[in-house]
Design an enzyme around this catalytic site. Structure first.
Site, PDB file in Angstrom:
ATOM      1  N   SER A 150       0.840  -1.203   0.000  1.00 29.85           N
ATOM      2  CA  SER A 150       0.000   0.000   0.000  1.00 29.85           C
ATOM      3  C   SER A 150       0.870   1.246   0.000  1.00 29.85           C
ATOM      4  O   SER A 150       1.640   1.479   0.948  1.00 29.85           O
ATOM      5  CB  SER A 150      -0.901   0.016   1.243  1.00 29.85           C
ATOM      6  OG  SER A 150      -1.560   1.267   1.329  1.00 29.85           O
TER       7      SER A 150
ATOM      8  N   HIS B 292      -1.299  -1.055  -4.217  1.00 21.52           N
ATOM      9  CA  HIS B 292      -2.580  -0.620  -3.628  1.00 21.52           C
ATOM     10  C   HIS B 292      -2.495   0.874  -3.367  1.00 21.52           C
ATOM     11  O   HIS B 292      -1.555   1.353  -2.702  1.00 21.52           O
ATOM     12  CB  HIS B 292      -2.813  -1.390  -2.322  1.00 21.52           C
ATOM     13  CG  HIS B 292      -4.134  -1.139  -1.672  1.00 21.52           C
ATOM     14  ND1 HIS B 292      -5.294  -1.735  -2.104  1.00 21.52           N
ATOM     15  CD2 HIS B 292      -4.457  -0.353  -0.623  1.00 21.52           C
ATOM     16  CE1 HIS B 292      -6.297  -1.325  -1.312  1.00 21.52           C
ATOM     17  NE2 HIS B 292      -5.812  -0.495  -0.413  1.00 21.52           N
TER      18      HIS B 292
ATOM     19  N   ASP C 215      -4.426   4.107  -1.898  1.00 22.51           N
ATOM     20  CA  ASP C 215      -5.521   4.536  -1.032  1.00 22.51           C
ATOM     21  C   ASP C 215      -5.905   5.982  -1.298  1.00 22.51           C
ATOM     22  O   ASP C 215      -5.108   6.882  -1.060  1.00 22.51           O
ATOM     23  CB  ASP C 215      -5.104   4.394   0.446  1.00 22.51           C
ATOM     24  CG  ASP C 215      -5.021   2.944   0.870  1.00 22.51           C
ATOM     25  OD1 ASP C 215      -3.982   2.530   1.414  1.00 22.51           O
ATOM     26  OD2 ASP C 215      -6.004   2.220   0.633  1.00 22.51           O
TER      27      ASP C 215
ATOM     28  N   MET D 269      -8.249   9.008  -0.266  1.00 23.23           N
ATOM     29  CA  MET D 269      -9.036   9.437   0.890  1.00 23.23           C
ATOM     30  C   MET D 269      -9.483  10.886   0.682  1.00 23.23           C
ATOM     31  O   MET D 269      -8.658  11.740   0.336  1.00 23.23           O
ATOM     32  CB  MET D 269      -8.186   9.323   2.160  1.00 23.23           C
ATOM     33  CG  MET D 269      -7.722   7.912   2.417  1.00 23.23           C
ATOM     34  SD  MET D 269      -6.683   7.842   3.893  1.00 23.23           S
ATOM     35  CE  MET D 269      -6.337   6.085   3.915  1.00 23.23           C
TER      36      MET D 269
ATOM     37  N   HIS E  23      -8.165   2.064  -4.178  1.00 28.59           N
ATOM     38  CA  HIS E  23      -9.143   1.903  -3.091  1.00 28.59           C
ATOM     39  C   HIS E  23      -9.758   3.256  -2.798  1.00 28.59           C
ATOM     40  O   HIS E  23      -9.121   4.124  -2.194  1.00 28.59           O
ATOM     41  CB  HIS E  23      -8.405   1.342  -1.862  1.00 28.59           C
ATOM     42  CG  HIS E  23      -9.266   1.152  -0.672  1.00 28.59           C
ATOM     43  ND1 HIS E  23      -8.734   0.839   0.567  1.00 28.59           N
ATOM     44  CD2 HIS E  23     -10.605   1.208  -0.500  1.00 28.59           C
ATOM     45  CE1 HIS E  23      -9.730   0.720   1.435  1.00 28.59           C
ATOM     46  NE2 HIS E  23     -10.865   0.952   0.819  1.00 28.59           N
TER      47      HIS E  23
ATOM     48  N   MET F 295     -11.786   5.558  -0.815  1.00 30.68           N
ATOM     49  CA  MET F 295     -12.437   5.832   0.452  1.00 30.68           C
ATOM     50  C   MET F 295     -13.012   7.245   0.345  1.00 30.68           C
ATOM     51  O   MET F 295     -12.501   8.219   0.928  1.00 30.68           O
ATOM     52  CB  MET F 295     -11.434   5.706   1.613  1.00 30.68           C
ATOM     53  CG  MET F 295     -11.068   4.261   1.906  1.00 30.68           C
ATOM     54  SD  MET F 295      -9.566   4.068   2.829  1.00 30.68           S
ATOM     55  CE  MET F 295      -8.382   4.146   1.495  1.00 30.68           C
TER      56      MET F 295
ATOM     57  N   MET G  12     -12.074  -5.090   4.978  1.00 37.51           N
ATOM     58  CA  MET G  12     -11.188  -4.232   5.756  1.00 37.51           C
ATOM     59  C   MET G  12     -10.938  -4.853   7.119  1.00 37.51           C
ATOM     60  O   MET G  12     -11.892  -5.281   7.791  1.00 37.51           O
ATOM     61  CB  MET G  12     -11.798  -2.840   5.928  1.00 37.51           C
ATOM     62  CG  MET G  12     -11.907  -2.020   4.647  1.00 37.51           C
ATOM     63  SD  MET G  12     -10.316  -1.723   3.881  1.00 37.51           S
ATOM     64  CE  MET G  12      -9.534  -0.664   5.116  1.00 37.51           C
TER      65      MET G  12
ATOM     66  N   GLY H 279      -8.721   4.881   6.921  1.00 34.15           N
ATOM     67  CA  GLY H 279      -8.306   6.267   7.130  1.00 34.15           C
ATOM     68  C   GLY H 279      -6.819   6.410   7.385  1.00 34.15           C
ATOM     69  O   GLY H 279      -6.228   7.436   7.059  1.00 34.15           O
ATOM     70  N   PHE H 280      -6.209   5.354   7.942  1.00 32.45           N
ATOM     71  CA  PHE H 280      -4.791   5.507   8.288  1.00 32.45           C
ATOM     72  C   PHE H 280      -4.047   4.176   8.143  1.00 32.45           C
ATOM     73  O   PHE H 280      -4.631   3.109   8.335  1.00 32.45           O
ATOM     74  CB  PHE H 280      -4.643   6.003   9.741  1.00 32.45           C
ATOM     75  CG  PHE H 280      -5.324   7.324   9.982  1.00 32.45           C
ATOM     76  CD1 PHE H 280      -6.654   7.365  10.416  1.00 32.45           C
ATOM     77  CD2 PHE H 280      -4.679   8.517   9.704  1.00 32.45           C
ATOM     78  CE1 PHE H 280      -7.313   8.564  10.594  1.00 32.45           C
ATOM     79  CE2 PHE H 280      -5.328   9.731   9.892  1.00 32.45           C
ATOM     80  CZ  PHE H 280      -6.649   9.758  10.327  1.00 32.45           C
ATOM     81  N   GLY H 281      -2.763   4.249   7.817  1.00 29.73           N
ATOM     82  CA  GLY H 281      -1.920   3.058   7.847  1.00 29.73           C
ATOM     83  C   GLY H 281      -1.414   2.847   9.269  1.00 29.73           C
ATOM     84  O   GLY H 281      -1.647   3.673  10.161  1.00 29.73           O
ATOM     85  N   GLY H 282      -0.728   1.724   9.476  1.00 28.89           N
ATOM     86  CA  GLY H 282      -0.069   1.476  10.755  1.00 28.89           C
ATOM     87  C   GLY H 282      -0.987   1.139  11.907  1.00 28.89           C
ATOM     88  O   GLY H 282      -0.569   1.147  13.069  1.00 28.89           O
TER      89      GLY H 282
ATOM     90  N   ASP I  85      -7.092  -5.956   4.062  1.00 29.64           N
ATOM     91  CA  ASP I  85      -6.405  -4.671   4.042  1.00 29.64           C
ATOM     92  C   ASP I  85      -6.447  -4.018   5.422  1.00 29.64           C
ATOM     93  O   ASP I  85      -7.517  -3.687   5.922  1.00 29.64           O
ATOM     94  CB  ASP I  85      -7.138  -3.770   3.020  1.00 29.64           C
ATOM     95  CG  ASP I  85      -6.505  -2.418   2.846  1.00 29.64           C
ATOM     96  OD1 ASP I  85      -7.146  -1.542   2.225  1.00 29.64           O
ATOM     97  OD2 ASP I  85      -5.367  -2.224   3.344  1.00 29.64           O
ATOM     98  N   GLY I  86      -5.229  -3.893   6.004  1.00 30.21           N
ATOM     99  CA  GLY I  86      -5.156  -3.181   7.290  1.00 30.21           C
ATOM    100  C   GLY I  86      -4.524  -4.041   8.368  1.00 30.21           C
ATOM    101  O   GLY I  86      -5.111  -5.043   8.773  1.00 30.21           O
ATOM    102  N   GLY I  87      -3.303  -3.662   8.774  1.00 31.80           N
ATOM    103  CA  GLY I  87      -2.619  -4.417   9.828  1.00 31.80           C
ATOM    104  C   GLY I  87      -2.152  -5.782   9.375  1.00 31.80           C
ATOM    105  O   GLY I  87      -1.961  -6.696  10.185  1.00 31.80           O
TER     106      GLY I  87
ATOM    107  N   GLY J 125       0.921  -2.185   4.029  1.00 32.49           N
ATOM    108  CA  GLY J 125       1.636  -0.913   3.882  1.00 32.49           C
ATOM    109  C   GLY J 125       2.861  -0.902   4.784  1.00 32.49           C
ATOM    110  O   GLY J 125       3.997  -1.143   4.342  1.00 32.49           O
TER     111      GLY J 125
HETATM  112  C1  DX5 Z   1      -6.422   2.151   5.406  1.00 31.64           C
HETATM  113  C2  DX5 Z   1      -5.987   1.703   4.016  1.00 31.64           C
HETATM  114  C3  DX5 Z   1      -4.987   0.576   4.047  1.00 31.64           C
HETATM  115  C4  DX5 Z   1      -3.680   0.931   4.770  1.00 31.64           C
HETATM  116  C5  DX5 Z   1      -2.885  -0.329   5.039  1.00 31.64           C
HETATM  117  O1  DX5 Z   1      -7.533   3.005   5.286  1.00 31.64           O
HETATM  118  O2  DX5 Z   1      -7.104   1.278   3.267  1.00 31.64           O
HETATM  119  O3  DX5 Z   1      -4.692   0.170   2.708  1.00 31.64           O
HETATM  120  O4  DX5 Z   1      -2.933   1.796   3.952  1.00 31.64           O
HETATM  121  O5  DX5 Z   1      -1.763   0.063   5.791  1.00 31.64           O
HETATM  122  P1  DX5 Z   1      -1.147  -0.936   6.891  1.00 31.64           P
HETATM  123  O6  DX5 Z   1      -0.756  -2.177   6.135  1.00 31.64           O
HETATM  124  O7  DX5 Z   1       0.052  -0.181   7.426  1.00 31.64           O
HETATM  125  O8  DX5 Z   1      -2.205  -1.189   7.893  1.00 31.64           O
HETATM  126 ZN    ZN Z   2      -6.648   0.369   1.314  1.00 30.81          ZN
END
Ligand code: DX5
Ligand code: ZN
Length: 228
Positions: free
Chosen positions: A6, A31, A33, A35, A65, A67, A136, A141-144, A174-176, A196
């Protein structure tokens, strides 16, 4: 299976070279994102950034993606920018069906995403109209962020419906996603993995992708059938 780094977790001062790094590292997809600050409490990047990144990663499938609260007006610009697939959220309700039709009319793959609090039943009317279902595993909204384990039964249910109805959609998470969580997602039936932080924050992304691919492959239920 598909590994999709991502770009949200990449160095924003060098997005082109970061995309090229992901391609060199053996990623299958990128990927991206998008937003809008309305559907999620963050703003990332738009079609011009996707178009700028596109030539740096010609071999990667661009998994966009969205959002966004009103993505209809964005579909054509992202298609022209180089998106190969566009994913919209089932939480958009009445907008979903026209959005899926428009994505397909643009000649792109159509994906549907579902947030952790939303019941998996919400996607049932669309399963025969999509190329990919994105479950999801964090609130968008956020990575990490940390993986939400309560989403696993939704992945299992989506995989069961796919088998029962013999539908071709890919099952993306997707996510974590990291080396600890990818195994349980693969066991639950996921075949497409967005990561990501776990990939872009690695100095050796190639090794990280190979490791994640090996863990996911070792836990793929399909492979289990072959392992008799
Ligand atoms: C969150 C995004 C994800 C995010 C994944 O809203 O849709 O794609 O970037 O990041 P990680 O892998 O760090 O959770
Ligand atoms: Zn995503």
């Amino acid at each position: 299976m598909i590994i999709a780094p991502s770009l949200l977790a990449a160095d924003f001062t060098r997005l082109g070279s970061e995309a090229a790094r992901a391609q060199r590292a053996g990623a299958d997809w990128l990927h991206l994102d998008i937003m809008d600050g309305q559907f999620v409490p963050n703003i990332s990047f738009g079609p011009d950034v996707v178009a700028a990144v596109r030539p740096h990663a010609k071999k990667l499938f661009f998994d966009v993606h969205l959002m966004c609260g009103k993505p209809a007006i964005l579909l054509e610009p992202f298609a022209q920018a180089g998106a190969d697939e566009m994913i919209v959220h089932v939480e958009l309700g009445e907008q979903v069906l026209p959005l899926l039709w428009k994505i397909k009319a643009l000649g792109k793959k159509a994906g549907l995403a579902i947030n952790p609090p939303t019941s998996i039943a919400a996607v049932q009317p669309f399963l025969d109209k999509i190329d990919l279902l994105l479950v999801m595993t964090v609130n968008p909204g956020f990575g990490g962020q940390s993986f939400i384990h309560e989403c696993l039964p939704k992945i299992q249910q989506a995989d069961a419906w796919r088998r029962e109805r013999k539908l071709p959609y890919r099952l993306e998470v997707d996510g974590g996603i990291n080396n600890a969580t990818v195994a349980e997602c693969a066991r639950a039936g996921a075949d497409t993995f967005v990561a990501g932080t776990a990939l872009f924050h690695q100095h050796n992304m190639g090794a990280a992708i190979r490791k994640m691919r090996q863990i996911a492959g070792d836990n793929d239920p399909g492979l289990a059938d072959l392992r008799v």
